[in-house]
Design an enzyme around this catalytic site. Sequence first.
Site, short mmCIF file in Angstrom:
data_model
loop_
_atom_site.label_atom_id
_atom_site.label_comp_id
_atom_site.label_asym_id
_atom_site.label_seq_id
_atom_site.Cartn_x
_atom_site.Cartn_y
_atom_site.Cartn_z
N GLY A 11 6.40 11.85 25.51
CA GLY A 11 7.82 11.56 25.29
C GLY A 11 8.43 10.92 26.53
NE ARG A 72 5.04 12.82 21.30
CZ ARG A 72 5.69 13.41 22.30
NH1 ARG A 72 5.03 13.84 23.35
NH2 ARG A 72 7.00 13.56 22.26
CG ASP A 103 1.90 20.08 28.31
OD1 ASP A 103 2.42 19.12 27.71
OD2 ASP A 103 1.82 21.22 27.82
CB THR A 125 8.51 16.18 30.18
OG1 THR A 125 9.10 16.92 29.09
CG2 THR A 125 8.05 17.18 31.22
CG ASP A 127 10.35 19.24 26.79
OD1 ASP A 127 11.45 18.90 26.31
OD2 ASP A 127 9.25 18.96 26.26
CG ASP A 129 7.25 21.49 29.22
OD1 ASP A 129 7.21 20.57 30.07
OD2 ASP A 129 6.79 21.37 28.07
NE ARG A 171 6.40 19.12 23.71
CZ ARG A 171 5.98 18.23 22.82
NH1 ARG A 171 5.26 18.63 21.79
NH2 ARG A 171 6.27 16.96 22.94
O1 F6P Z 1 8.59 16.57 25.25
C1 F6P Z 1 9.81 15.94 25.06
C2 F6P Z 1 10.33 16.14 23.68
O2 F6P Z 1 11.55 15.45 23.58
C3 F6P Z 1 10.48 17.59 23.23
O3 F6P Z 1 11.66 18.17 23.73
C4 F6P Z 1 10.47 17.46 21.72
O4 F6P Z 1 10.01 18.62 21.11
C5 F6P Z 1 9.51 16.32 21.50
O5 F6P Z 1 9.44 15.59 22.73
C6 F6P Z 1 9.88 15.38 20.40
O6 F6P Z 1 8.87 14.48 20.24
P1 F6P Z 1 8.98 13.14 19.39
O7 F6P Z 1 9.79 12.15 20.18
O8 F6P Z 1 7.57 12.69 19.23
O9 F6P Z 1 9.66 13.48 18.12
#
Ligand code: F6P
Length: 319
Positions: A11, A72, A103, A125, A127, A129, A171
């Site tokens: 992300g 991803r 991660d 990120t 998050d 995290d 997340r």
């Molecule tokens: O890791 C960053 C994040 O924005 C999280 O907070 C969220 O769960 C996820 O990515 C959303 O992913 P995507 O953009 O693939 O929907």
Amino acid sequence: VKHIGVLTSGGDAPGMNAAIRAVVRKSVYHGLRVSGIRHGYAGLMAGEIEEMDLGSVADIIQRGGTKLYTARSPEFLTDQGQELGVAMLQKHDIDALVVIGGDGSFRGARALSHRGVRTIGVPGTIDNDLPCTDYTIGFDTAINTAIDAIDKIRDTATSHERTFVIEVMGRNAGDIAVISGLAGGAESILIPEAPYDMDQIIDKLERGVERGKRHSIILVAEGVGKGMKIGELIGQRTGWEVRVTVLGHLQRGGSPTAFDRALASRMGAMAVDLLIQGETSMMVGIKGKKMIATDIDAALDSMREVDLSIYELAGILSI
Ligand code: F6P
């Protein structure tokens, strides 16, 4: 090290551009070649690689998103994918790599290190995290975006005397919810790291109303569950009109804050320093005001320390 590659993966996060800029400019400063790899590991496997210079990163420090695009890539988890990645790096004479991401991205970085590519991870990120760093790039901007939204929702919540549930990202981590909840004055905060009791939450809301409180904001970290469900539950139990807002991807965009730009600049530059020193399989981080480097295994295999004192304080102050 002669030629560094840089990619962003997973992300996106505000400040990733500032990190890319730092990697490129610090490499050039030391007389190294530097190439950008587009679309993360997917682009690495596809050979989307282009040499960069000082001008390639002009005018991006203030921009959200990532100039290198991101993706991803489940395929990169396979031996075949990783072998292809190594081959592409060799083909372009790239002997070291900086990976900016979370991660999942660091797992790819570790795999490449094991295959002999010198690789350093930069935590990017929203998050926050990752263990081994107090802050990840993008978190500060995301919480500022979240409190801006909370403030706006509070205006309309006040006018209509309503209860609002606001769902934030993160997340499996509650950091965005905790800090933006404290800073935004939320009445209750629900995070995955702490158990919550719906009876207590409702009780607190009702006591607030009895005392004359006319609106309430309940902040829900996405790791706890859907804000919509929690809003419905509160509505059914209290008989009030509850509204729900899911902040979603707007938390991932926007111009990075000064904190994120500075953090990203320091982290990107440190990644280059580590590669020059011959390091591999490390992640950069910040502890207090100091930049640190940690083995990427420690970052991936250790549990994140969760400090619940801020969460508890938010509960006390919103009594
Ligand atoms: O890791 C960053 C994040 O924005 C999280 O907070 C969220 O769960 C996820 O990515 C959303 O992913 P995507 O953009 O693939 O929907």
